[in-house]
Design a protein around this motif. Structure first.
Motif, PDB file in Angstrom:
ATOM      1  N   UNK A 149      30.763  60.171  -8.922  1.00 58.88           N
ATOM      2  CA  UNK A 149      30.265  60.178 -10.303  1.00 58.88           C
ATOM      3  C   UNK A 149      29.844  58.757 -10.724  1.00 58.88           C
ATOM      4  N   UNK A 150      30.691  57.786 -10.415  1.00 60.07           N
ATOM      5  CA  UNK A 150      30.387  56.402 -10.796  1.00 60.07           C
ATOM      6  C   UNK A 150      29.149  55.879 -10.070  1.00 60.07           C
ATOM      7  N   UNK A 151      29.020  56.242  -8.798  1.00 61.11           N
ATOM      8  CA  UNK A 151      27.846  55.802  -8.034  1.00 61.11           C
ATOM      9  C   UNK A 151      26.558  56.420  -8.597  1.00 61.11           C
ATOM     10  N   UNK A 152      26.643  57.689  -8.997  1.00 63.94           N
ATOM     11  CA  UNK A 152      25.460  58.352  -9.576  1.00 63.94           C
ATOM     12  C   UNK A 152      25.070  57.681 -10.889  1.00 63.94           C
ATOM     13  N   UNK A 153      26.063  57.303 -11.676  1.00 67.89           N
ATOM     14  CA  UNK A 153      25.792  56.614 -12.951  1.00 67.89           C
ATOM     15  C   UNK A 153      25.124  55.266 -12.695  1.00 67.89           C
ATOM     16  N   UNK A 154      25.644  54.525 -11.714  1.00 67.28           N
ATOM     17  CA  UNK A 154      25.083  53.211 -11.381  1.00 67.28           C
ATOM     18  C   UNK A 154      23.644  53.357 -10.907  1.00 67.28           C
ATOM     19  N   UNK A 155      23.406  54.387 -10.094  1.00 70.17           N
ATOM     20  CA  UNK A 155      22.042  54.624  -9.604  1.00 70.17           C
ATOM     21  C   UNK A 155      21.111  54.913 -10.785  1.00 70.17           C
ATOM     22  N   UNK A 156      21.586  55.758 -11.690  1.00 67.57           N
ATOM     23  CA  UNK A 156      20.785  56.116 -12.861  1.00 67.57           C
ATOM     24  C   UNK A 156      20.520  54.932 -13.769  1.00 67.57           C
ATOM     25  N   UNK A 157      21.483  54.034 -13.865  1.00 67.40           N
ATOM     26  CA  UNK A 157      21.363  52.881 -14.771  1.00 67.40           C
ATOM     27  C   UNK A 157      20.718  51.673 -14.082  1.00 67.40           C
ATOM     28  N   UNK A 158      20.317  51.834 -12.842  1.00 67.12           N
ATOM     29  CA  UNK A 158      19.689  50.726 -12.120  1.00 67.12           C
ATOM     30  C   UNK A 158      20.663  49.602 -11.778  1.00 67.12           C
ATOM     31  N   UNK A 159      21.961  49.938 -11.685  1.00 65.92           N
ATOM     32  CA  UNK A 159      22.970  48.903 -11.388  1.00 65.92           C
ATOM     33  C   UNK A 159      23.386  48.939  -9.919  1.00 65.92           C
ATOM     34  N   UNK A 160      22.421  48.999  -9.037  1.00 59.68           N
ATOM     35  CA  UNK A 160      22.740  49.113  -7.608  1.00 59.68           C
ATOM     36  C   UNK A 160      22.848  47.759  -6.913  1.00 59.68           C
ATOM     37  N   UNK A 161      22.293  46.733  -7.514  1.00 58.33           N
ATOM     38  CA  UNK A 161      22.365  45.401  -6.896  1.00 58.33           C
ATOM     39  C   UNK A 161      23.610  44.678  -7.394  1.00 58.33           C
ATOM     40  N   UNK A 162      24.762  45.342  -7.218  1.00 58.39           N
ATOM     41  CA  UNK A 162      26.014  44.790  -7.743  1.00 58.39           C
ATOM     42  C   UNK A 162      27.107  44.902  -6.682  1.00 58.39           C
ATOM     43  N   UNK A 163      28.119  44.068  -6.840  1.00 57.06           N
ATOM     44  CA  UNK A 163      29.272  44.115  -5.928  1.00 57.06           C
ATOM     45  C   UNK A 163      29.981  45.471  -6.087  1.00 57.06           C
ATOM     46  N   UNK A 164      30.077  45.928  -7.323  1.00 55.85           N
ATOM     47  CA  UNK A 164      30.785  47.192  -7.583  1.00 55.85           C
ATOM     48  C   UNK A 164      30.118  48.354  -6.845  1.00 55.85           C
TER      49      UNK A 164
END
Ligand SMILES: [Fe+2]
Length: 204
Positions: free
Chosen positions: A43-58
């Motif tokens: 769920x968290x990974x899908x949210x990050x993908x949707x929010x464009x937050x993929x270039x992160x350590x998390x």
């Protein structure tokens, strides 16, 4: 579409020989944790993908964590599925016996290998897996839940040798007693039903 993994019920495990209901209950709680963490991370990974937050350590660390949690879920499901009170005999003259003889020379030799691997030092899993391309069977050691799985190989038998699998009933030094109990409840018919017909490699 709901893509949340359910926590599966394994009520058929009550009354195992040599593995108490209290031991099973604790193990099922641990399994539930793997299902919940798997769903949460996905769920968290899908949210990050949707929010464009993929270039992160998390994002990177959650992706590295997911195989631990998800293999923890899957392997525990295979483990609970292949146990039942008293187990079931290896079907005589069946496909599993044939494959074991082809792969190990004899069923006895396979069982010797399985037991020897189950007694290896350290926690992990012993899996009997089938190579889907050749149909051959082999025993593989998996450290934690994710290191040692052979990509695409099919799990025929899952044996949990983390200490949490027996320390409600036995001391950490009594792994051999747990192994005997596991084998006394192992459903070989279930293992046989998991065999898959060999598949051909796909090329362009
Ligand atoms: Fe476990």
């Amino acid at each position: 579409m709901d893509r949340t993994y359910p926590v599966r019920e394994f009520s058929h495990l009550k009354g195992l020989k040599g593995i108490s209901d209290a031991q099973v209950e604790q193990h099922l709680k641990l399994y539930e944790g793997y299902v919940k963490q798997t769903n949460l991370i996905r769920e968290q990974l899908a949210e990050m993908l949707g929010a464009g937050k993929t270039d992160t350590v998390a994002f990177a660390e959650l992706n590295r964590r997911l195989p631990f949690e998800q293999n923890g879920m899957v392997l525990h499901e295979r483990y609970f599925e292949n146990l039942a009170p008293g187990g079931s005999e290896l079907p005589k003259g069946g496909e599993l016996e044939k494959r074991l003889v082809e792969s190990f020379g004899s069923v006895e030799s396979y069982k010797k290998d399985l037991a020897a691997m189950a007694k290896m030092r350290g926690v992990g899993w012993v899996l009997t897996v089938q190579d889907p391309f050749t149909g051959w069977l082999g025993n593989r050691w998996v450290t934690l839940h994710q290191d040692g799985n052979i990509a695409g190989h099919h799990v025929i038998l899952a044996l949990d040798v983390w200490e949490h699998a027996w320390t409600v009933d036995h001391k950490p030094t009594e792994r051999a007693k747990y192994l005997d109990a596991f084998l006394g409840n192992m459903c070989w018919e279930t293992a046989q039903a998991r065999l898959v017909p060999p598949v051909k490699p796909v090329t362009p």
